[in-house]
Design a protein around this motif. Structure first.
Motif, short mmCIF file in Angstrom:
data_model
loop_
_atom_site.label_atom_id
_atom_site.label_comp_id
_atom_site.label_asym_id
_atom_site.label_seq_id
_atom_site.Cartn_x
_atom_site.Cartn_y
_atom_site.Cartn_z
N VAL A 1 -50.97 -7.53 -5.60
CA VAL A 1 -52.08 -8.48 -5.77
C VAL A 1 -51.99 -9.15 -7.14
O VAL A 1 -52.17 -10.37 -7.26
N LYS A 2 -51.68 -8.37 -8.18
CA LYS A 2 -51.55 -8.94 -9.53
C LYS A 2 -50.43 -9.98 -9.55
O LYS A 2 -50.59 -11.07 -10.13
N SER B 1 -47.05 -1.08 -5.95
CA SER B 1 -48.33 -0.66 -5.38
C SER B 1 -49.09 -1.88 -4.88
O SER B 1 -48.75 -3.03 -5.21
N ASN C 1 -52.00 -2.82 -5.89
CA ASN C 1 -52.54 -3.52 -7.06
C ASN C 1 -51.49 -4.37 -7.75
O ASN C 1 -51.78 -5.46 -8.24
N GLN C 2 -50.26 -3.87 -7.82
CA GLN C 2 -49.18 -4.65 -8.43
C GLN C 2 -48.87 -5.90 -7.61
O GLN C 2 -48.63 -6.97 -8.17
#
Length: 68
Positions: A51-52, A46, A48-49
């Motif tokens: 970016v993390k 995703s 978010n994944q």
């Protein structure tokens, strides 16, 4: 470094997003391009994944990591 021509509407979206995210228009476009490249290379992750993963790589000083 070079010049990339983009559609006027996309440029306007980048301008608006850059204001919200406190980035230059170029930095915003670069962010979107890098996230897009990473998303294509990692289709199961995703946003978010991704970016993390980039944040963790930047903290570790990894090559090619970008600050998110």
């Amino acid at each position: 470094m070079g010049i990339v021509k983009i559609d006027g509407a996309l440029h306007e979206e980048a301008r608006r997003a850059s204001t919200i995210m406190c980035r230059s228009i170029n930095a915003q476009a670069e962010f979107w391009m890098k996230i897009g490249m990473l998303a294509e290379a990692n289709p199961t992750l995703s946003f978010n994944q991704i970016v993390k993963m980039q944040r963790e790589a930047a903290q570790a000083g990894g090559p090619g990591a970008m600050a998110a």
